[in-house]
Design a protein around this motif. Structure first.
Motif, PDB file in Angstrom:
ATOM      1  N   ALA A  79       0.837  -1.205   0.000  1.00  0.00           N
ATOM      2  CA  ALA A  79       0.000   0.000   0.000  1.00  0.00           C
ATOM      3  C   ALA A  79       0.867   1.249   0.000  1.00  0.00           C
ATOM      4  O   ALA A  79       0.566   2.231  -0.685  1.00  0.00           O
ATOM      5  N   ALA A  80       1.950   1.220   0.770  1.00  0.00           N
ATOM      6  CA  ALA A  80       2.855   2.367   0.822  1.00  0.00           C
ATOM      7  C   ALA A  80       3.497   2.616  -0.533  1.00  0.00           C
ATOM      8  O   ALA A  80       3.613   3.758  -0.987  1.00  0.00           O
ATOM      9  N   THR A  81       3.900   1.537  -1.200  1.00  0.00           N
ATOM     10  CA  THR A  81       4.569   1.664  -2.493  1.00  0.00           C
ATOM     11  C   THR A  81       3.615   2.115  -3.588  1.00  0.00           C
ATOM     12  O   THR A  81       3.951   2.969  -4.415  1.00  0.00           O
ATOM     13  N   SER A  82       2.404   1.570  -3.591  1.00  0.00           N
ATOM     14  CA  SER A  82       1.444   1.869  -4.656  1.00  0.00           C
ATOM     15  C   SER A  82       0.630   3.123  -4.387  1.00  0.00           C
ATOM     16  O   SER A  82       0.120   3.751  -5.316  1.00  0.00           O
ATOM     17  N   GLY A  83       0.499   3.480  -3.105  1.00  0.00           N
ATOM     18  CA  GLY A  83      -0.344   4.616  -2.743  1.00  0.00           C
ATOM     19  C   GLY A  83      -1.818   4.283  -2.759  1.00  0.00           C
ATOM     20  O   GLY A  83      -2.665   5.161  -2.572  1.00  0.00           O
ATOM     21  N   GLY A  84      -2.161   3.009  -2.940  1.00  0.00           N
ATOM     22  CA  GLY A  84      -3.561   2.602  -3.008  1.00  0.00           C
ATOM     23  C   GLY A  84      -4.076   2.012  -1.712  1.00  0.00           C
ATOM     24  O   GLY A  84      -3.405   2.048  -0.671  1.00  0.00           O
ATOM     25  N   ASN A  85      -5.296   1.460  -1.785  1.00  0.00           N
ATOM     26  CA  ASN A  85      -5.921   0.824  -0.632  1.00  0.00           C
ATOM     27  C   ASN A  85      -5.851  -0.691  -0.789  1.00  0.00           C
ATOM     28  O   ASN A  85      -6.190  -1.225  -1.850  1.00  0.00           O
ATOM     29  N   LEU A  86      -5.412  -1.375   0.255  1.00  0.00           N
ATOM     30  CA  LEU A  86      -5.319  -2.836   0.207  1.00  0.00           C
ATOM     31  C   LEU A  86      -6.087  -3.421   1.390  1.00  0.00           C
ATOM     32  O   LEU A  86      -5.717  -3.222   2.543  1.00  0.00           O
ATOM     33  N   ARG A  87      -7.162  -4.139   1.052  1.00  0.00           N
ATOM     34  CA  ARG A  87      -7.964  -4.790   2.078  1.00  0.00           C
ATOM     35  C   ARG A  87      -7.645  -6.286   2.124  1.00  0.00           C
ATOM     36  O   ARG A  87      -7.482  -6.916   1.078  1.00  0.00           O
ATOM     37  N   VAL A  88      -7.545  -6.797   3.331  1.00  0.00           N
ATOM     38  CA  VAL A  88      -7.493  -8.246   3.530  1.00  0.00           C
ATOM     39  C   VAL A  88      -8.800  -8.587   4.238  1.00  0.00           C
ATOM     40  O   VAL A  88      -8.892  -8.492   5.467  1.00  0.00           O
ATOM     41  N   PRO A  89      -9.838  -8.946   3.484  1.00  0.00           N
ATOM     42  CA  PRO A  89     -11.162  -9.159   4.091  1.00  0.00           C
ATOM     43  C   PRO A  89     -11.210 -10.293   5.109  1.00  0.00           C
ATOM     44  O   PRO A  89     -11.911 -10.202   6.114  1.00  0.00           O
ATOM     45  N   ASP A  90     -10.431 -11.363   4.819  1.00  0.00           N
ATOM     46  CA  ASP A  90     -10.459 -12.520   5.710  1.00  0.00           C
ATOM     47  C   ASP A  90      -9.083 -13.195   5.659  1.00  0.00           C
ATOM     48  O   ASP A  90      -8.700 -13.749   4.621  1.00  0.00           O
TER      49      ASP A  90
END
Length: 230
Positions: A79-90
């Motif tokens: 997320a830090a590298t891409s600047g995007g949002n990363l969810r781990v739902p489960d």
């Protein structure tokens, strides 16, 4: 905490008067209090010399972050590298980072969310949220976390600008000091040798080359030798 109250509290912080670490810690604390189901929150910063957790609300967040740094992989780093949002739902069915997911599950985490800080300068980062239950972070939670991440990014940009300005000021001061001592040395040589300013500078430059010394150091040495009491 009501999001409006949290953002109002952040808005009262004077970025130029508060240490960056304190600002990031306040962002993490308020995010934990505001985003539903956030068990622990941390802020990851990634610089040239590596990643670090700059703020965290509990040891669980710090430990899960640092495991990612040691392995050089994981949602907060991506997320830090891409600047995007990363969810781990489960975490029980996570396939992108399965080893990290196993570790998170063992620590009592069911899901996570990492939001990249919208800044691309000497440092990038992410706001990380961990929850006990799976599927804890919906679109509203992502939006809330994004607002907190945006404030952290502003604080980082402000700190970077301050550091850059301070460094430039130090460089200019050093340059002015060097110029002053060189002019003094030139004046001494002109008085002793009855020569022009250009000729005096040429003599200093020649001595600098022959002794493999900086021009400023050669000039300072000459000034010290002729100064009263030296």
């Amino acid at each position: 905490m009501d999001p409006a109250d949290a953002f109002a509290e952040l808005g009262r912080i004077r970025l130029g008067e508060v240490d960056l670490a304190d600002v990031l810690q306040r962002v993490a604390d308020l995010a934990k209090q505001t985003v539903p189901d956030a068990l622990e929150v941390s802020v990851t910063l990634v610089r040239v010399d590596g990643a670090q957790t700059a703020a965290f609300t509990g040891e669980l967040a710090r430990e899960l972050d640092e495991w990612q740094y040691a392995q050089d992989r994981g949602p907060c780093l991506d997320a830090a590298t891409s600047g995007g949002n990363l969810r781990v739902p489960d975490v029980t069915v996570e396939e992108r980072w399965p080893v990290w997911a196993d570790r998170a599950r063992a620590a009592g985490v069911g899901s996570s969310l990492s939001v990249g800080l919208p800044i691309q300068q000497a440092v990038v980062g992410a706001l990380n949220l961990y929850a006990e239950r799976p599927h804890a972070f919906d679109d509203e939670a992502v939006s809330l976390a994004g607002t907190f991440a945006g404030y952290a990014a502003v604080a980082l940009a402000n700190a970077h600008l301050y550091d850059s300005t301070a460094a430039l000021a130090r460089q200019m001061q050093a340059a002015m000091s060097s110029r002053a001592v060189i002019e003094q040395a030139k004046g001494i040589i002109m008085g002793q040798r009855r020569c022009s300013a250009d000729e005096a500078f040429a003599m200093l430059a020649k001595t600098s080359q022959e002794t493999n010394s900086k021009l400023r150091d050669v000039a300072a040495s000459l000034v010290r030798r002729v100064s009263p009491g030296s």
